[in-house]
Design a protein around this motif. Sequence first.
Motif: not given
Length: 343
Positions: A68-69, A165-166, A173-175, A283-285
């Motif tokens: 996320g960072q 990449s989105a 998992t983090w995304s 995050h992917y959004e």
Amino acid sequence: MAWNKQWMVAGAAVVALAGLGIGGLATARQEREAPGVSLAQDVVAAASAFETYTRGAGEISPAAFTDGQGVAKALTAGSAYKAEQLEAGMIAYGAIAALQEPAFLDGVRRAAQATSREAVVERLLASPESVVEIEGVGLAAARAQVALQGRGAPLAVAGRAVKQSAYDIQRQTWSKGPIADNAGRLARVKQLSTAVFTPGRDDAGRLIQAATGAGGGGFAEGGAVFTPVTVRSAALAALAVLDAAGDADVARLAPVLSEKKTNFCMKIAKLNLYQCLAVAGPHYEDVFCLGQHALIDTAQCVNDAAGAGAVAPTAAPAPPPRPQGFVIPVASVSPAVMAEGSR
């Protein structure tokens, strides 16, 4: 460090950028030799804002999206421009490229000799489109077009890679985790979008290298595709040649430094970015919002302004990179025109 002087354009030799720690004696000598043609601080700052943003945002890579960072950092880089300043900077950047065209500089001076400097200046300020009447304007517009396309094309490529990449990172998992402080993140993006860029010493050097090296010469007179932005770039360049684009002239330059369609495009790109971020969850959004609205939409504004949908003018290969520094060559004025002007 902010620039504290105008750009002085020596009609037959160099552009000197003062106030950046260059040797005092050399700088003073260049200013004495310059005939007084200049670009105002605000105009050059806008051109630097355009170069700095398109370069930095164009370097955003999907490789940065590991957490996320990384997404937050890329979002900051991709949204950090004020639409109005970037629009003016686009026109100013094109003008610096147009100033490298010898035939156009000769044409501007001949136009002033045929009527008067004041008449040409007033006509350009009242109607920037009147610059198309000046000899050599097609070559100048071609240089502006190539320079602008050289900024917009890489930004679009970066945007498409980020957007893709989105989808790619959704396997990680983090995304899929929620964005922390969603409202605060949107507020920070909006704040970045209202901040006026102030260039420093490194920004100046990069602007010089990028804007004057675009295209490398070898343009055909009929090769340019005139657009409202490339026309305004040529008009601003002509005003600079006529010593009517300095700090004292900034208020009068407003019609030259803004173009309705491009202004609307930039503002819509920002609005779409805000709306996308407002409803983003994982995050992917955010990555999608960055790729589509911060990068692709902005690149489309630049490319449309440069007439990228039309056939681009052909330029000869660019010369080898110039050494870093704060003086740049500009187009020479023909001896005949210089002789006429001194009578």
